[in-house]
Design a protein around this motif. Sequence first.
Motif, mmCIF file in Angstrom:
data_model
loop_
_atom_site.group_PDB
_atom_site.id
_atom_site.type_symbol
_atom_site.label_atom_id
_atom_site.label_comp_id
_atom_site.label_asym_id
_atom_site.label_seq_id
_atom_site.Cartn_x
_atom_site.Cartn_y
_atom_site.Cartn_z
ATOM 1 N N HIS A 190 -47.551 51.273 41.509
ATOM 2 C CA HIS A 190 -46.232 51.219 42.143
ATOM 3 C C HIS A 190 -45.783 49.822 42.561
ATOM 4 C CE1 HIS A 190 -46.509 55.504 42.144
ATOM 5 N NE2 HIS A 190 -47.509 55.517 43.004
ATOM 6 N N SER B 3 -45.803 46.002 39.003
ATOM 7 C CA SER B 3 -44.741 45.623 38.058
ATOM 8 C C SER B 3 -43.955 44.431 38.595
ATOM 9 C CB SER B 3 -43.809 46.809 37.805
ATOM 10 O OG SER B 3 -43.301 47.303 39.025
ATOM 11 N N HIS C 228 -45.135 42.612 41.679
ATOM 12 C CA HIS C 228 -46.017 41.680 42.393
ATOM 13 C C HIS C 228 -47.202 41.209 41.548
ATOM 14 C CE1 HIS C 228 -44.109 41.831 46.335
ATOM 15 N NE2 HIS C 228 -43.902 43.119 46.133
ATOM 16 N N SER D 243 -38.682 39.698 39.625
ATOM 17 C CA SER D 243 -37.501 40.103 40.391
ATOM 18 C C SER D 243 -37.464 39.459 41.778
ATOM 19 C CB SER D 243 -37.421 41.628 40.583
ATOM 20 O OG SER D 243 -37.669 42.318 39.406
ATOM 21 N N GLY D 244 -37.996 38.249 41.898
ATOM 22 C CA GLY D 244 -37.964 37.567 43.193
ATOM 23 C C GLY D 244 -38.982 38.086 44.197
ATOM 24 N N LYS E 103 -42.085 38.489 46.582
ATOM 25 C CA LYS E 103 -42.861 37.493 47.333
ATOM 26 C C LYS E 103 -44.306 37.471 46.852
ATOM 27 C CE LYS E 103 -39.976 35.908 50.564
ATOM 28 N NZ LYS E 103 -39.572 36.577 51.797
ATOM 29 N N THR F 67 -48.140 36.535 55.498
ATOM 30 C CA THR F 67 -48.783 36.490 56.818
ATOM 31 C C THR F 67 -48.297 37.648 57.688
ATOM 32 O OG1 THR F 67 -47.018 35.037 57.591
ATOM 33 C CG2 THR F 67 -49.005 33.969 56.800
ATOM 34 N N LEU G 63 -42.222 48.654 53.564
ATOM 35 C CA LEU G 63 -42.483 49.767 52.640
ATOM 36 C C LEU G 63 -41.515 50.922 52.908
ATOM 37 C CD1 LEU G 63 -46.390 49.902 52.451
ATOM 38 C CD2 LEU G 63 -44.786 48.841 50.853
ATOM 39 N N LYS H 219 -36.655 45.750 51.198
ATOM 40 C CA LYS H 219 -36.094 44.483 51.658
ATOM 41 C C LYS H 219 -35.457 43.777 50.465
ATOM 42 C CE LYS H 219 -37.064 40.401 54.340
ATOM 43 N NZ LYS H 219 -38.049 39.387 54.712
ATOM 44 N N ASN H 220 -34.178 43.505 50.554
ATOM 45 C CA ASN H 220 -33.433 42.860 49.470
ATOM 46 C C ASN H 220 -33.734 43.543 48.125
ATOM 47 O OD1 ASN H 220 -32.224 41.037 51.284
ATOM 48 N ND2 ASN H 220 -34.112 39.854 51.312
ATOM 49 N N ALA H 221 -34.334 42.803 47.170
ATOM 50 C CA ALA H 221 -34.570 43.383 45.834
ATOM 51 C C ALA H 221 -35.742 44.360 45.796
ATOM 52 C CB ALA H 221 -34.796 42.261 44.819
ATOM 53 N N PRO I 185 -37.144 47.857 46.610
ATOM 54 C CA PRO I 185 -36.669 49.172 47.055
ATOM 55 C C PRO I 185 -37.626 49.799 48.065
ATOM 56 C CG PRO I 185 -37.568 49.317 44.825
ATOM 57 C CD PRO I 185 -37.677 47.883 45.240
ATOM 58 N N MET J 147 -40.346 52.211 49.444
ATOM 59 C CA MET J 147 -41.481 52.756 48.700
ATOM 60 C C MET J 147 -42.020 54.037 49.330
ATOM 61 S SD MET J 147 -42.379 50.945 46.104
ATOM 62 C CE MET J 147 -41.126 49.914 45.444
ATOM 63 N N LEU K 124 -44.708 56.483 47.556
ATOM 64 C CA LEU K 124 -46.083 56.516 48.077
ATOM 65 C C LEU K 124 -46.407 57.838 48.774
ATOM 66 C CD1 LEU K 124 -46.417 52.861 49.383
ATOM 67 C CD2 LEU K 124 -47.543 53.867 47.398
HETATM 68 C C1 HEC Z 1 -38.869 46.191 42.133
HETATM 69 C C2 HEC Z 1 -39.813 45.164 42.466
HETATM 70 C C3 HEC Z 1 -40.786 45.417 43.598
HETATM 71 C C4 HEC Z 1 -41.688 46.447 43.730
HETATM 72 C C5 HEC Z 1 -41.920 47.612 42.789
HETATM 73 C C6 HEC Z 1 -42.415 46.184 44.942
HETATM 74 N N1 HEC Z 1 -41.964 45.039 45.541
HETATM 75 FE FE1 HEC Z 1 -42.673 44.207 47.247
HETATM 76 N N2 HEC Z 1 -41.239 42.769 47.161
HETATM 77 C C7 HEC Z 1 -40.299 42.659 46.158
HETATM 78 C C8 HEC Z 1 -39.360 41.616 46.517
HETATM 79 C C9 HEC Z 1 -38.168 41.178 45.686
HETATM 80 C C10 HEC Z 1 -39.776 41.096 47.761
HETATM 81 C C11 HEC Z 1 -39.122 39.982 48.580
HETATM 82 C C12 HEC Z 1 -38.198 40.597 49.607
HETATM 83 C C13 HEC Z 1 -37.468 39.503 50.375
HETATM 84 O O1 HEC Z 1 -38.027 39.030 51.370
HETATM 85 O O2 HEC Z 1 -36.374 39.133 49.953
HETATM 86 C C14 HEC Z 1 -40.971 41.842 48.139
HETATM 87 C C15 HEC Z 1 -41.681 41.642 49.294
HETATM 88 C C16 HEC Z 1 -42.819 42.329 49.648
HETATM 89 C C17 HEC Z 1 -43.603 42.077 50.845
HETATM 90 C C18 HEC Z 1 -43.293 41.037 51.901
HETATM 91 C C19 HEC Z 1 -44.162 39.816 51.724
HETATM 92 C C20 HEC Z 1 -43.852 38.738 52.752
HETATM 93 O O3 HEC Z 1 -44.809 38.111 53.248
HETATM 94 O O4 HEC Z 1 -42.669 38.522 53.042
HETATM 95 C C21 HEC Z 1 -44.646 42.950 50.831
HETATM 96 C C22 HEC Z 1 -45.762 43.057 51.847
HETATM 97 C C23 HEC Z 1 -44.504 43.752 49.633
HETATM 98 N N3 HEC Z 1 -43.398 43.350 48.937
HETATM 99 C C24 HEC Z 1 -45.371 44.763 49.279
HETATM 100 C C25 HEC Z 1 -45.135 45.652 48.235
HETATM 101 C C26 HEC Z 1 -45.955 46.818 47.981
HETATM 102 C C27 HEC Z 1 -47.201 47.192 48.757
HETATM 103 C C28 HEC Z 1 -45.384 47.457 46.925
HETATM 104 C C29 HEC Z 1 -45.802 48.763 46.300
HETATM 105 C C30 HEC Z 1 -45.914 49.911 47.184
HETATM 106 C C31 HEC Z 1 -44.231 46.681 46.509
HETATM 107 N N4 HEC Z 1 -44.116 45.607 47.331
HETATM 108 C C32 HEC Z 1 -43.430 46.991 45.427
HETATM 109 C C33 HEC Z 1 -40.228 43.408 45.012
HETATM 110 C C34 HEC Z 1 -40.959 44.551 44.757
#
Ligand code: HEC
Length: 80
Positions: free
Chosen positions: A15, A18, A20, A29-30, A32, A38, A48, A52-54, A56, A58, A62
């Motif tokens: 999940h 794709s 991260h 897709s931008g 982090k 931290t 979750l 946050k922004n791009a 969706p 979760m 989950l």
């Molecule tokens: C569609 C793409 C996408 C998926 C799928 C995705 N993320 Fe993200 N994630 C992002 C983006 C874009 C950001 C940056 C958000 C921002 O701050 O603008 C981010 C930010 C984060 C952050 C914040 C990190 C920080 O220090 O600021 C965490 C933690 C995180 N994701 C965990 C997860 C986890 C765990 C999953 C799966 C359950 C997940 N992400 C799935 C795109 C995704």
Amino acid sequence: MESPAEKGASLFTLHCASCHGDNGKLGASGAKDLTMSTLTDRQVLHILKQGKNAMPPMSTILENKENMELVIQHIKTLRK
Ligand code: HEC
């Protein structure tokens, strides 16, 4: 039967990877870089749930809090 750590890792692969990447550093897709994150467990849980922004929300994917906690424990193992 998967251990909690294995389950957290497979949920992440399914999940989250794709965007991260399996190592947390892909940045698609931008997204982090999770190795540099931290955030506290509470802050990650909030992202979750709300997205946050791009990224969706979760929580539906989950399914439950237990799975969210397993993924949170997993992403902390990716940090330096
Ligand atoms: C569609 C793409 C996408 C998926 C799928 C995705 N993320 Fe993200 N994630 C992002 C983006 C874009 C950001 C940056 C958000 C921002 O701050 O603008 C981010 C930010 C984060 C952050 C914040 C990190 C920080 O220090 O600021 C965490 C933690 C995180 N994701 C965990 C997860 C986890 C765990 C999953 C799966 C359950 C997940 N992400 C799935 C795109 C995704």
